[in-house]
Write a protein that holds these residues in place. Structure first.
Motif, PDB file in Angstrom:
ATOM      1  N   VAL A 593       2.482  -3.646   3.542  1.00 49.83           N
ATOM      2  CA  VAL A 593       2.128  -2.528   4.420  1.00 49.83           C
ATOM      3  C   VAL A 593       0.644  -2.592   4.755  1.00 49.83           C
ATOM      4  O   VAL A 593      -0.181  -2.762   3.863  1.00 49.83           O
ATOM      5  CB  VAL A 593       2.443  -1.175   3.730  1.00 49.83           C
ATOM      6  CG1 VAL A 593       2.095  -0.010   4.651  1.00 49.83           C
ATOM      7  CG2 VAL A 593       3.903  -1.117   3.322  1.00 49.83           C
ATOM      8  N   GLU A 595      -2.027  -0.466   5.287  1.00 47.77           N
ATOM      9  CA  GLU A 595      -2.222   0.971   4.993  1.00 47.77           C
ATOM     10  C   GLU A 595      -2.899   1.711   6.131  1.00 47.77           C
ATOM     11  O   GLU A 595      -2.641   2.883   6.371  1.00 47.77           O
ATOM     12  CB  GLU A 595      -3.034   1.139   3.703  1.00 47.77           C
ATOM     13  CG  GLU A 595      -2.194   0.887   2.474  1.00 47.77           C
ATOM     14  CD  GLU A 595      -2.857   1.425   1.212  1.00 47.77           C
ATOM     15  OE1 GLU A 595      -3.827   2.189   1.326  1.00 47.77           O
ATOM     16  OE2 GLU A 595      -2.388   1.059   0.123  1.00 47.77           O
ATOM     17  N   CYS A 598      -0.188   2.736   8.484  1.00 46.17           N
ATOM     18  CA  CYS A 598       0.948   3.522   7.960  1.00 46.17           C
ATOM     19  C   CYS A 598       0.699   5.007   8.215  1.00 46.17           C
ATOM     20  O   CYS A 598      -0.327   5.547   7.827  1.00 46.17           O
ATOM     21  CB  CYS A 598       1.130   3.271   6.462  1.00 46.17           C
ATOM     22  SG  CYS A 598       2.403   4.306   5.716  1.00 46.17           S
ATOM     23  N   CYS A 604      10.879   4.260   6.098  1.00 45.31           N
ATOM     24  CA  CYS A 604      11.297   3.046   5.378  1.00 45.31           C
ATOM     25  C   CYS A 604      11.722   3.362   3.956  1.00 45.31           C
ATOM     26  O   CYS A 604      12.455   2.589   3.344  1.00 45.31           O
ATOM     27  CB  CYS A 604      10.154   2.032   5.359  1.00 45.31           C
ATOM     28  SG  CYS A 604       8.672   2.659   4.534  1.00 45.31           S
ATOM     29  N   VAL A 621       0.577   7.260   1.955  1.00 44.52           N
ATOM     30  CA  VAL A 621       0.958   5.945   2.466  1.00 44.52           C
ATOM     31  C   VAL A 621       2.052   5.347   1.592  1.00 44.52           C
ATOM     32  O   VAL A 621       2.236   5.716   0.433  1.00 44.52           O
ATOM     33  CB  VAL A 621      -0.225   4.943   2.515  1.00 44.52           C
ATOM     34  CG1 VAL A 621      -1.204   5.316   3.594  1.00 44.52           C
ATOM     35  CG2 VAL A 621      -0.887   4.821   1.155  1.00 44.52           C
ATOM     36  N   THR A 622       2.748   4.405   2.181  1.00 44.78           N
ATOM     37  CA  THR A 622       3.841   3.720   1.498  1.00 44.78           C
ATOM     38  C   THR A 622       3.332   2.393   0.954  1.00 44.78           C
ATOM     39  O   THR A 622       2.473   1.742   1.571  1.00 44.78           O
ATOM     40  CB  THR A 622       4.976   3.511   2.513  1.00 44.78           C
ATOM     41  OG1 THR A 622       5.669   4.741   2.677  1.00 44.78           O
ATOM     42  CG2 THR A 622       5.955   2.452   2.049  1.00 44.78           C
ATOM     43  N   CYS A 639       9.954   0.214  10.678  1.00 43.39           N
ATOM     44  CA  CYS A 639       8.663   0.902  10.757  1.00 43.39           C
ATOM     45  C   CYS A 639       8.287   1.193  12.218  1.00 43.39           C
ATOM     46  O   CYS A 639       8.073   0.280  13.013  1.00 43.39           O
ATOM     47  CB  CYS A 639       7.562   0.061  10.116  1.00 43.39           C
ATOM     48  SG  CYS A 639       5.955   0.891  10.200  1.00 43.39           S
ATOM     49  N   ALA A 643       3.624  -1.050  11.027  1.00 46.50           N
ATOM     50  CA  ALA A 643       2.640  -1.220   9.957  1.00 46.50           C
ATOM     51  C   ALA A 643       3.101  -2.185   8.875  1.00 46.50           C
ATOM     52  O   ALA A 643       2.317  -2.602   8.039  1.00 46.50           O
ATOM     53  CB  ALA A 643       2.321   0.137   9.328  1.00 46.50           C
ATOM     54  N   ILE A 644       4.389  -2.519   8.878  1.00 42.96           N
ATOM     55  CA  ILE A 644       4.900  -3.410   7.844  1.00 42.96           C
ATOM     56  C   ILE A 644       5.126  -4.788   8.455  1.00 42.96           C
ATOM     57  O   ILE A 644       5.711  -4.914   9.534  1.00 42.96           O
ATOM     58  CB  ILE A 644       6.231  -2.892   7.249  1.00 42.96           C
ATOM     59  CG1 ILE A 644       6.106  -1.406   6.854  1.00 42.96           C
ATOM     60  CG2 ILE A 644       6.644  -3.723   6.049  1.00 42.96           C
ATOM     61  CD1 ILE A 644       7.361  -0.808   6.275  1.00 42.96           C
TER      62      ILE A 644
END
Lengths: 667, 189, 329
Positions: A593, A595, A598, A604, A621-622, A639, A643-644
């Motif tokens: 990710v 960040e 995100c 997700c 954040v993830t 996403c 972001a991923i």
């Protein structure tokens, strides 16, 4: 996006004939020439074709070009990456090129095997090659992840396959947890009387293995237990197991059986006795149960239902009964998992015209196994439902619920041999007239057809025809009071009505009711009807697509005892290979990710099949745990902020490949 | 009454049957298990069980199929069809064989005649008419059986369970136009 | 209660007059409106399909086209005869499944100025409507003279539950719908294993020997299970079993005397309606004796015959497998 070119790309393209597998439907030479000419601008320096690229001569061709032409990217157009991606990556490594700078694109599965128009297949192959070339420009050198392998193994399911697996691993000196849902290990095999084709007594060959497993210093037996949670991945799984309360303290219990004897409550045993016999409310499933400790069936125990009785506690000489005992959860760490969760039998009540449940003397194969077992409800006497009358004629119906698009559209494998075994046992013990009704006689494998010959010689009547119905509605004088089996004798070409005293339905094998949930729990896949899917149907039958999780026995599909045992041993060998190696390399394909991008939307979060995603509430954040991520790409696609990204599947790589695939539609 | 000519004369019987069956016949999927022949309530009177008919069809033994009494003994109870493990629409295939047998002049005369008489009746009136059907059919084909039917008929008449006159629908011309168009369509395929 | 379009079928006002009378009476009682389709034509029975394919489907579909035109809000076309019900639903289903057949049939319909879009109508048998739309609770509420002590063999014949294109019935071989309805009327319902076996259909006309054997089996079965009468849902079954019973006896030297009534007649009796208004007496094998069993305040406990069938749980010997309906009771 200049990730591709710290060095300018010098790409080699290698087109494989795969004997005639590709060459019969794709003009390989044309694809080669096209790539060399047209893709020059993309950095293609050389393009070659070869009969078998995967042969050592083919690989040497690539290695020679890497060295002599200074290639820094390789595209091989051949079969599916499932088969030879590793081969070509290794070949590149040997020539000093990072293996992840090599792309294998499939012009066999995606072109030659699925098309019938050679010109079109050739054009499509060019596009596939173009996709590979465009993509490989953005490939980056990667190093495989090294994961240490925990030496403990989890085996789920204590039937014959699971027992075999556990023993193989334990005998090699490594610890095993063997988890079994029921109160004893043994599985279906423990219910049987004789085993085909040699008619060994099932208990005589099974119980020594059960005892071995029970006493083995390397095996921790967890019966009356179920797996509730699985985390982690190859090398290091954390598995949570719920030990259901036995209400018997194992450390105190001597297995003397007084509790069972004194228990006043008789319960119909629909599990081990298949509904044909009874057990007590405190019981071991059968005399040779392993472990020897009984369990209390709280739904039927008088104390649990009415609040008084406690006969077991009063008479227990060691004070081992504990009504207050509660379920316990433990978490164990293991490096590999083997599922051997077995099967269930088809419920013939789904075919009302066979009368099971309505007509007293229609039995299932499992009921018959218990009836013919000397330790069963009738002491091995073959009798009608009245418990005393010996049948003078018996019908055995093959394929019940199998090979039928309305029920299970597959062959249950064991029924022909099982039915022949029944025919032999009925003949031997009652002298009754026996009729076997079959569609096709399937007696493959060693000693099986010989057994069929033996049953024929014993005078069993074999009628080729799928039984239409079983009824007690007599039409003719000879039919009164009998069960009438109505069938077309397809070899005689006539409908027949055969009156008998007893009918045995050879019911098919099905995935367990909760097979799908179990598969989800362990992160493996199953076929549409619920059998677990192996990594390769021929060459990798006990592995799954999830690294570190193996399957053995009938959970993968119907199979008999010899095959289940062989698979149990095979799965053990695969696990031992991992353990011996100490560490395994894993694909470095992982999601990560960014960040900064995100948004914390958490879309997700619920999607990851491997529980690799967690959310940081404080930073909103993830995060993805690379040790758990398997690189499936689900989160990458989901996403909304982009972001991923997935290593090896970056947006740049994927877009470039698509561009290549659409080469001929470019304006 | 006029029958449609056989569609695509020159086809094998198997192909003709496949074309006539309103849903895919799946005859190629038959595993010869005999579930149909075992289920059939009138199998005892059949020259071939349905399973045997399918084997003959696939073996190209068209004459044996066309002259077999099997489809004419079929009582159309659909028992075979719902039990077939391969989901072959057996009853519809029996109808298809009868259609083709009539068109190729190979039909079992008596049974086909009953169907034809019925169809004629429906085309004349738009409704079926039990008394007319019975008398016309028996007079033509079994004059000797007719007196035996009299007590039954009398019982029915006495209870006013049998009409003496047929009922005709209003738009019988429209119905005939439809049937005529349908026959042309059938012939054209 | 909503209105339904009724496709009565050719026997409605003649051989099945008792069915028509009793259906009318019962529906009035339940407030169910059945509006008869106008200018309907014969469905072709099994005969027309034997002769030709496209004309047979066109013949049936003319009724569907009429019904769609006259539906006036009613989506359901109900047929009391199993054969009519089958043919109507068969055409609707096959036209939907087979676009080429649909096109041909509709081009034929055009010649008569008609059109039918498959799937427009729900085609349902009268039993289905009474059971699922009216419902057992409502039916039970109307029962004033429960049929206690009357042993009834529920007989559906072939075509109601087979092939059951739209899966409206519980099982093609052993559907329980009629059993449920008769039980709601208080009848002692016989577990009649022949409930969906064939009555011979048109074979009474063209192959009497084949038909007589099928009828013999059904009558023998009813006698075997000590049924006072057979309940039917189809005019063809009723006609064959009732009108040909005498011939069956003559043919086999048997002495069957089992009356065959429509389920709607039994409903009417249970609702306390006048037997005559229900067409009782129109049957050839008289039902008087059988019907003497009802109206008794407390009937003697039914003497279940020894049939060696389902055993009670408490009996000695080996236990029987449990059945889903065990849980219901």
């Amino acid at each position: 996006m200049n990730a591709a070119t710290s060095d300018s790309p010098r790409i080699g393209v290698y087109v494989c004939h795969c004997g005639s597998n590709i060459a019969h439907m794709v003009d390989v030479e044309e694809v080669r020439a096209w790539a060399e000419e047209t893709l020059k601008g993309e950095g293609v320096v050389v393009a070659r074709d070869y009969k078998f690229m995967c042969s050592s001569l083919g690989q040497e061709l690539i290695q020679k070009d890497i060295r002599e032409l200074g290639l820094n990217r390789i595209v091989v157009a051949a079969c599916s990456p499932h088969l030879h991606e590793k081969t070509f990556r290794a070949a590149c490594e040997k020539a000093g090129l990072n293996g992840y700078l090599c792309e294998l694109v499939s012009i066999r599965e995606h072109a030659s095997w699925v098309h019938t128009d050679k010109a079109a297949a050739t054009e499509k192959s060019k596009m596939i090659v173009a996709g590979g070339v465009k993509r490989v420009r953005y490939d980056e050198p990667l190093d495989p992840l090294r994961v240490p392998i925990h030496k403990r193994t989890l085996v789920v399911g204590g039937g014959i396959a699971g027992i075999q697996t556990a023993l193989e691993i334990a005998n090699a000196g490594y610890p095993v947890y063997l988890v079994e849902r029921e109160a004893s290990i043994g599985g279906h095999m423990a219910q049987f009387d004789k085993t085909f084709p040699t008619l060994d007594c099932a208990a005589c060959i099974l119980t020594p293995k059960m005892v071995d497993a029970g006493e083995h210093p390397n095996i921790t037996l967890l019966t009356w237990s179920e797996v509730t949670r699985v985390e982690g991945s190859l090398g290091n799984f954390q598995v949570t197991i719920r030990k259901k309360a036995r209400h018997v303290v194992e450390d105190l219990c001597t297995g003397c059986g007084i509790c069972t004897e004194k228990c006043p409550k008789k319960v119909l045993d629909t599990v081990f006795e298949a509904g044909l016999g009874y057990r007590k409310a405190i019981y071991t499933p059968f005399p040779q149960s392993v472990p020897k400790y009984p369990v209390i069936d709280v739904e039927n125990c008088t104390y649990f239902v009415k609040g008084k009785c406690k006969a077991c506690q009063i008479f227990c000489p060691t004070g081992a009964i504990d009504f207050e005992q509660e379920d316990e959860e433990t978490t164990v760490e293991v490096g590999n998992i083997i599922l051997a969760t077995g099967f269930q039998t088809f419920d013939p009540r789904r075919i009302p015209q066979y009368g099971y449940g309505r007509l007293a003397n229609v039995f299932t194969s499992l009921e018959f196994e218990r009836m013919s077992n000397a330790a069963g409800p009738t002491g091995g006497e073959i009798v009608l439902r009245d418990g005393k009358t010996k049948p003078q004629s018996v019908a055995i119906v093959h394929c019940v619920g199998s090979r039928d698009r309305r029920y299970n559209n597959y062959c249950s494998v064991i029924c022909c041999m099982q039915s022949l075994k029944f025919a032999h046992l009925v003949k031997e013990r009652t002298g009754a007239e026996v009729y076997n009704f079959y569609i096709d006689m399937r007696t493959a494998y060693k000693g099986y057809d010989e057994f069929y010959q033996r049953v024929l010689s014993e005078g069993v009547n074999l009628v080729r025809g799928k039984v239409a119905e079983i009824t007690d509605a007599a039409r003719l004088p000879g039919e009164e009071g009998k069960l009438i089996v109505q069938v077309e004798d397809t070899l005689a070409g006539r409908q027949r009505r055969i009156p008998v005293d007893m009918v045995i339905l050879s019911v098919g094998l099905e995935p367990r009711k909760d097979a799908y949930e179990t598969a989800k729990l362990f992160g493996i896949s199953c076929s549409a009807n619920g059998w677990y899917t192996e990594k390769h149907p021929k060459l990798d039958p006990v592995a799954t697509m999830t690294e570190g999780i193996f399957i053995a026995g009938a959970c993968q599909g119907p199979k008999d005892i010899p095959t289940s045992v062989a698979q149990g041993a095979a799965a053990a060998a695969r696990v031992l290979g991992h353990i011996q190696a100490g560490e395994m390399s894993m694909e470095p394909i992982r999601a990560s990710v960014d960040e900064a991008r995100c948004s914390g939307c958490r879309i997700c979060n619920g999607l990851c099949p491997f529980n690799a995603i967690s959310f940081h509430d404080d930073r909103r954040v993830t995060e993805i745990n690379p040790a758990l991520c398997q690189g499936c790409g689900t989160c990458v696609a989901a996403c909304p902020a982009g972001a991923i990204s997935g290593t090896g599947f970056s947006d740049a790589q994927v877009m470039a490949q698509i561009e290549g695939l659409l080469w001929d539609v470019r304006v | 009454m006029a029958h449609s000519p056989t569609p695509g004369d020159g086809l094998s019987l198997l192909e003709a049957v496949e074309r006539k069956t309103p849903i895919p016949s799946r005859l190629e999927m038959c595993i010869q298990c005999g579930s149909c022949g075992g289920s059939c309530p009138s199998a005892a009177d059949m020259e071939h069980t349905p399973r045997a008919i399918f084997a003959l069809l696939r073996a190209g033994m068209d004459e044996s199929v066309l002259h077999s009494n099997t489809p004419w003994i079929c009582v159309s109870c659909y028992q075979c069809m719902v039990r077939c493990p391969q989901e072959i629409p057996i009853t519809d295939i029996m109808y298809a064989i009868k259609n083709i047998a009539i068109q190729r002049g190979a039909a079992h005369k008596e049974e086909a005649a009953f169907s034809a008489t019925f169809a004629e009746m429906v085309e004349s009136y738009g409704r079926s008419f039990e008394l007319g059907l019975a008398t016309r059919y028996y007079l033509k084909h079994h004059p000797l059986r007719l007196p035996g039917m009299a007590p039954l008929g009398m019982g029915m008449l006495a209870r006013r369970r049998m009409d003496l006159k047929p009922t005709r629908i209003k738009d019988v011309d429209g119905l005939r136009d439809i049937l005529q168009a349908a026959r042309e369509m059938e012939a054209a395929q | 209660m909503s209105a339904y379009l009724l496709y009565p079928g050719c026997s409605w006002d003649s051989s099945a007059r008792a069915y028509a009378l009793s259906t009318g009476a019962v529906c009035r009682e339940l407030g169910l409106e059945l509006r008869q389709l106008e200018d309907w034509n014969c469905c072709g029975a099994t005969e027309y399909l034997s002769v030709d394919t496209v004309p047979a489907y066109a013949l049936i579909s003319r009724n569907l086209a009429l019904a769609a035109r006259q539906q006036n809000g009613a989506k359901t076309l109900t047929a009391p005869c199993s054969l009519c019900y089958l043919n109507l639903s068969k055409a609707d289903y096959y036209l939907e499944e087979n676009p080429s057949l649909n096109e041909k049939v509709n081009r034929a319909l055009e010649a008569g100025g008609m059109h039918y879009q498959p799937g427009t109508l729900e085609i349902r048998h009268l039993l289905d409507i009474l059971l699922n739309d009216v419902g057992l609770d409502t039916i039970r509420r109307h029962v004033t003279r429960p049929l206690n002590g009357l042993r009834v063999a529920p007989y559906l014949g072939c075509l109601l539950s087979r092939p059951d294109y739209r899966q409206r019935f519980s099982h093609p071989d052993q559907p329980h719908e009629l059993d449920l309805l008769l039980k709601a009327l208080g009848a002692d319902v016989v577990d009649y294993p022949l409930k969906t076996q064939c009555c011979g259909g048109h074979m009474t006309q063209i192959g009497p020997n084949t038909a007589y054997e099928l009828l013999r089996r059904l009558l023998h079965g009813a006698e075997q299970y000590k049924a006072h009468l057979i309940a039917t849902v189809c005019p063809m079954c009723q006609l064959n079993l009732d009108a040909y019973q005498h011939d069956v006896n003559r043919h086999f030297g048997t002495r069957f005397a089992t009356p065959v009534l429509y389920f709607t007649q039994l409903m009417g009796l249970a609702f306390g309606l006048e037997p005559k208004a229900l067409g009782i007496g129109l049957e050839l094998v008289g039902a008087r004796e059988a019907l003497a069993h009802i109206g008794v305040e407390t009937p003697p406990p039914a003497q279940a015959p020894q049939r060696g069938r389902r055993r009670k749980k408490k009996s000695e010997g080996l236990p029987m497998p449990s059945m889903p309906e065990d849980d219901q009771s």
